[in-house]
Write a protein that holds these residues in place. Structure first.
Motif, PDB file in Angstrom:
ATOM      1  N   LEU A 257      -5.257   6.751  13.400  1.00 14.70           N
ATOM      2  CA  LEU A 257      -5.208   5.327  13.726  1.00 14.70           C
ATOM      3  C   LEU A 257      -5.777   4.479  12.582  1.00 14.70           C
ATOM      4  O   LEU A 257      -5.323   3.358  12.349  1.00 14.70           O
ATOM      5  CB  LEU A 257      -5.998   5.056  15.015  1.00 14.70           C
ATOM      6  N   PHE A 258      -6.756   5.039  11.835  1.00 16.45           N
ATOM      7  CA  PHE A 258      -7.305   4.314  10.683  1.00 16.45           C
ATOM      8  C   PHE A 258      -6.269   4.213   9.561  1.00 16.45           C
ATOM      9  O   PHE A 258      -6.202   3.211   8.861  1.00 16.45           O
ATOM     10  CB  PHE A 258      -8.583   4.994  10.183  1.00 16.45           C
ATOM     11  N   LEU A 259      -5.448   5.284   9.414  1.00 21.07           N
ATOM     12  CA  LEU A 259      -4.364   5.242   8.421  1.00 21.07           C
ATOM     13  C   LEU A 259      -3.363   4.153   8.788  1.00 21.07           C
ATOM     14  O   LEU A 259      -2.939   3.361   7.937  1.00 21.07           O
ATOM     15  CB  LEU A 259      -3.660   6.610   8.351  1.00 21.07           C
ATOM     16  N   VAL A 260      -3.021   4.093  10.095  1.00 14.76           N
ATOM     17  CA  VAL A 260      -2.074   3.075  10.566  1.00 14.76           C
ATOM     18  C   VAL A 260      -2.650   1.684  10.313  1.00 14.76           C
ATOM     19  O   VAL A 260      -1.960   0.795   9.808  1.00 14.76           O
ATOM     20  CB  VAL A 260      -1.757   3.272  12.066  1.00 14.76           C
ATOM     21  N   TRP A 261      -3.926   1.509  10.642  1.00  8.71           N
ATOM     22  CA  TRP A 261      -4.585   0.218  10.439  1.00  8.71           C
ATOM     23  C   TRP A 261      -4.528  -0.177   8.969  1.00  8.71           C
ATOM     24  O   TRP A 261      -4.159  -1.309   8.626  1.00  8.71           O
ATOM     25  CB  TRP A 261      -6.048   0.293  10.926  1.00  8.71           C
ATOM     26  N   TRP A 262      -4.874   0.758   8.077  1.00  7.08           N
ATOM     27  CA  TRP A 262      -4.897   0.500   6.633  1.00  7.08           C
ATOM     28  C   TRP A 262      -3.508   0.059   6.148  1.00  7.08           C
ATOM     29  O   TRP A 262      -3.382  -0.946   5.440  1.00  7.08           O
ATOM     30  CB  TRP A 262      -5.356   1.769   5.911  1.00  7.08           C
ATOM     31  N   LEU A 263      -2.465   0.787   6.551  1.00  6.55           N
ATOM     32  CA  LEU A 263      -1.103   0.475   6.108  1.00  6.55           C
ATOM     33  C   LEU A 263      -0.623  -0.856   6.678  1.00  6.55           C
ATOM     34  O   LEU A 263      -0.041  -1.681   5.959  1.00  6.55           O
ATOM     35  CB  LEU A 263      -0.143   1.600   6.510  1.00  6.55           C
ATOM     36  N   VAL A 264      -0.853  -1.085   7.977  1.00  6.27           N
ATOM     37  CA  VAL A 264      -0.411  -2.330   8.618  1.00  6.27           C
ATOM     38  C   VAL A 264      -1.162  -3.517   8.019  1.00  6.27           C
ATOM     39  O   VAL A 264      -0.570  -4.576   7.762  1.00  6.27           O
ATOM     40  CB  VAL A 264      -0.597  -2.256  10.157  1.00  6.27           C
ATOM     41  N   ALA A 265      -2.466  -3.337   7.732  1.00  4.22           N
ATOM     42  CA  ALA A 265      -3.246  -4.411   7.117  1.00  4.22           C
ATOM     43  C   ALA A 265      -2.697  -4.740   5.737  1.00  4.22           C
ATOM     44  O   ALA A 265      -2.549  -5.917   5.382  1.00  4.22           O
ATOM     45  CB  ALA A 265      -4.715  -4.000   7.029  1.00  4.22           C
ATOM     46  N   ALA A 266      -2.362  -3.695   4.965  1.00  2.86           N
ATOM     47  CA  ALA A 266      -1.803  -3.918   3.626  1.00  2.86           C
ATOM     48  C   ALA A 266      -0.470  -4.652   3.711  1.00  2.86           C
ATOM     49  O   ALA A 266      -0.179  -5.530   2.887  1.00  2.86           O
ATOM     50  CB  ALA A 266      -1.632  -2.593   2.902  1.00  2.86           C
ATOM     51  N   ALA A 267       0.324  -4.323   4.732  1.00  4.41           N
ATOM     52  CA  ALA A 267       1.637  -4.960   4.887  1.00  4.41           C
ATOM     53  C   ALA A 267       1.511  -6.388   5.409  1.00  4.41           C
ATOM     54  O   ALA A 267       2.417  -7.202   5.221  1.00  4.41           O
ATOM     55  CB  ALA A 267       2.510  -4.124   5.824  1.00  4.41           C
TER      56      ALA A 267
ATOM     57  N   LEU B 195       5.101   5.564  18.578  1.00  5.21           N
ATOM     58  CA  LEU B 195       4.784   4.153  18.351  1.00  5.21           C
ATOM     59  C   LEU B 195       4.030   3.956  17.042  1.00  5.21           C
ATOM     60  O   LEU B 195       4.435   3.176  16.179  1.00  5.21           O
ATOM     61  CB  LEU B 195       3.952   3.621  19.533  1.00  5.21           C
ATOM     62  N   PHE B 196       2.923   4.712  16.878  1.00  6.72           N
ATOM     63  CA  PHE B 196       2.098   4.525  15.678  1.00  6.72           C
ATOM     64  C   PHE B 196       2.806   5.047  14.427  1.00  6.72           C
ATOM     65  O   PHE B 196       2.621   4.506  13.334  1.00  6.72           O
ATOM     66  CB  PHE B 196       0.729   5.185  15.862  1.00  6.72           C
ATOM     67  N   GLY B 197       3.626   6.078  14.595  1.00  2.48           N
ATOM     68  CA  GLY B 197       4.386   6.596  13.457  1.00  2.48           C
ATOM     69  C   GLY B 197       5.372   5.568  12.939  1.00  2.48           C
ATOM     70  O   GLY B 197       5.449   5.317  11.728  1.00  2.48           O
ATOM     71  N   VAL B 198       6.107   4.933  13.858  1.00  2.00           N
ATOM     72  CA  VAL B 198       7.084   3.921  13.455  1.00  2.00           C
ATOM     73  C   VAL B 198       6.373   2.712  12.848  1.00  2.00           C
ATOM     74  O   VAL B 198       6.798   2.153  11.825  1.00  2.00           O
ATOM     75  CB  VAL B 198       7.972   3.498  14.656  1.00  2.00           C
ATOM     76  N   LEU B 199       5.231   2.335  13.456  1.00  2.00           N
ATOM     77  CA  LEU B 199       4.442   1.199  12.952  1.00  2.00           C
ATOM     78  C   LEU B 199       3.991   1.459  11.512  1.00  2.00           C
ATOM     79  O   LEU B 199       4.151   0.600  10.627  1.00  2.00           O
ATOM     80  CB  LEU B 199       3.224   0.996  13.870  1.00  2.00           C
ATOM     81  N   ALA B 200       3.451   2.632  11.265  1.00  2.00           N
ATOM     82  CA  ALA B 200       2.979   2.979   9.916  1.00  2.00           C
ATOM     83  C   ALA B 200       4.140   3.027   8.932  1.00  2.00           C
ATOM     84  O   ALA B 200       4.036   2.528   7.805  1.00  2.00           O
ATOM     85  CB  ALA B 200       2.250   4.317   9.949  1.00  2.00           C
ATOM     86  N   ALA B 201       5.260   3.618   9.365  1.00  2.00           N
ATOM     87  CA  ALA B 201       6.424   3.725   8.476  1.00  2.00           C
ATOM     88  C   ALA B 201       6.973   2.335   8.141  1.00  2.00           C
ATOM     89  O   ALA B 201       7.336   2.049   6.992  1.00  2.00           O
ATOM     90  CB  ALA B 201       7.507   4.575   9.136  1.00  2.00           C
ATOM     91  N   LEU B 202       7.000   1.455   9.153  1.00  2.00           N
ATOM     92  CA  LEU B 202       7.500   0.099   8.922  1.00  2.00           C
ATOM     93  C   LEU B 202       6.603  -0.653   7.931  1.00  2.00           C
ATOM     94  O   LEU B 202       7.101  -1.390   7.071  1.00  2.00           O
ATOM     95  CB  LEU B 202       7.572  -0.663  10.251  1.00  2.00           C
ATOM     96  N   ALA B 203       5.290  -0.439   8.037  1.00  2.00           N
ATOM     97  CA  ALA B 203       4.350  -1.079   7.115  1.00  2.00           C
ATOM     98  C   ALA B 203       4.634  -0.637   5.677  1.00  2.00           C
ATOM     99  O   ALA B 203       4.678  -1.462   4.761  1.00  2.00           O
ATOM    100  CB  ALA B 203       2.918  -0.745   7.516  1.00  2.00           C
ATOM    101  N   VAL B 204       4.855   0.672   5.492  1.00  2.00           N
ATOM    102  CA  VAL B 204       5.166   1.189   4.153  1.00  2.00           C
ATOM    103  C   VAL B 204       6.474   0.582   3.646  1.00  2.00           C
ATOM    104  O   VAL B 204       6.560   0.118   2.504  1.00  2.00           O
ATOM    105  CB  VAL B 204       5.268   2.733   4.172  1.00  2.00           C
ATOM    106  N   LEU B 205       7.504   0.557   4.526  1.00  2.00           N
ATOM    107  CA  LEU B 205       8.815   0.026   4.121  1.00  2.00           C
ATOM    108  C   LEU B 205       8.732  -1.452   3.765  1.00  2.00           C
ATOM    109  O   LEU B 205       9.367  -1.916   2.820  1.00  2.00           O
ATOM    110  CB  LEU B 205       9.840   0.260   5.234  1.00  2.00           C
ATOM    111  N   LYS B 206       7.918  -2.196   4.526  1.00  2.00           N
ATOM    112  CA  LYS B 206       7.798  -3.636   4.272  1.00  2.00           C
ATOM    113  C   LYS B 206       7.221  -3.878   2.872  1.00  2.00           C
ATOM    114  O   LYS B 206       7.634  -4.805   2.175  1.00  2.00           O
ATOM    115  CB  LYS B 206       6.895  -4.272   5.330  1.00  2.00           C
ATOM    116  N   ILE B 207       6.269  -3.030   2.492  1.00  2.00           N
ATOM    117  CA  ILE B 207       5.656  -3.178   1.173  1.00  2.00           C
ATOM    118  C   ILE B 207       6.604  -2.688   0.071  1.00  2.00           C
ATOM    119  O   ILE B 207       6.736  -3.300  -0.987  1.00  2.00           O
ATOM    120  CB  ILE B 207       4.320  -2.398   1.116  1.00  2.00           C
TER     121      ILE B 207
END
Lengths: 132, 148
Positions: free
Chosen positions: B58-68, A118-130
């Motif tokens: 989880l902090f890395l995820v937060w940072w990336l999602v916040a940036a997006a 879940l968190f891996g896909v979420l992080a990857a999607l955030a990078v892709l969106k940017i």
């Protein structure tokens, strides 16, 4: 019993030796994937820590520009994918060592894998969106 | 901990498929073994730092999602990461990450068959501990220069 301690221990049956899969029924696959992912994460970790440290205090626009650069986005995606895979397999070993009850152990391992996915896909999607 | 309901399990005696008995290998006993010597202490620390790093992701995820998500969400994340607790968390995570990385290199060395004798084990252990300190300070040196 006194002679027992002198016997060379060979616990595996002939069939077990032929199959080479051990008690976990998966052979050395899990162990080997952990080593490979750790080797891949070494250069990624160096790059990530130095990059993020250099981003300290920078503006939103700077950060977006950095994440969105194709080179950084590629390495970020690799770090996320391999990092979460390594995390899931590492936590799995910890759980398997300390949780004795089979149902709890399976539930805990599956929960860890679900969370990492879940968190891996979420992080990857955030990078892709940017980046895209 | 599982309860032993079999005397043979409790005394660590097993049987092979041909019926002959053998003594099963026994792990170091937790109440007798000195767990804070450099060998076992660093082994336990490798697990603990790996587990802490997993939570730290989880902090890395937060940072990336916040940036997006946009400037407002990013400002909230920046506010936390530059707060006293945020810096404390990040400092701890950077030390944990360096320890797990460097101790991981030591494990890879062992996996390829090198450095098993006790003097070498203690030497590489001390190198990992010192290098963790050096790399953590170096990381924050870079961060402070970037910030200023």
């Amino acid at each position: 019993m006194s002679d027992v301690s002198k016997v060379t221990v060979r616990q595996r049956s002939a069939l077990g030796r032929v199959r080479g899969m051990g008690s976990a029924k998966q052979g050395s696959h899990h162990w080997w994937v952990q080593r490979i992912s750790s080797m891949a994460l070494l250069p990624l970790m160096l790059w990530f820590v130095i990059s993020v440290a250099s981003l300290a205090g920078h503006s939103y626009a700077d950060t977006i520009l950095w994440i969105g650069h194709p080179f950084n986005a590629t390495l970020l995606l690799l770090t996320i994918a391999i990092g979460f895979q390594h995390t899931a397999s590492g936590l799995q070993v910890v759980i398997e060592d300390y949780v004795a009850d089979e149902m709890s152990r399976m539930a805990a391992v599956l929960a860890v894998k679900a969370a990492c996915t879940l968190f891996g896909v979420l992080a990857a999607l955030a990078v892709l969106k940017i980046a895209v | 901990m599982s309860i032993e309901n079999n005397a043979r399990d409790a005394t660590m005696v097993g049987r092979r498929t041909d019926g002959t008995a053998f003594r099963r290998p026994l792990s170091p006993h937790l109440q007798v073994y000195d767990m804070f010597q450099i060998t076992s202490g660093m082994s336990i620390a490798h697990r603990i730092t790996g587990t802490i790093w997993a939570v730290g992701l989880l902090f890395l995820v937060w940072w990336l999602v916040a940036a997006a998500s946009g400037p407002d969400a990013f400002a909230t994340a920046q506010w936390f990461f530059s707060s006293f607790i945020g810096i404390l968390v990040l400092f701890g995570l950077s030390a944990v990450a360096w320890y797990h990385t460097l101790a991981g290199v030591r494990h890879l060395m062992w996996d390829s068959g090198y450095g098993y004798d006790i003097p070498t084990v203690q030497k590489t252990g001390r190198i990992v501990l010192i290098a963790t300190g050096v790399m953590t300070v170096l990381t924050w040196f870079i961060a402070i220069i970037a910030w200023a």
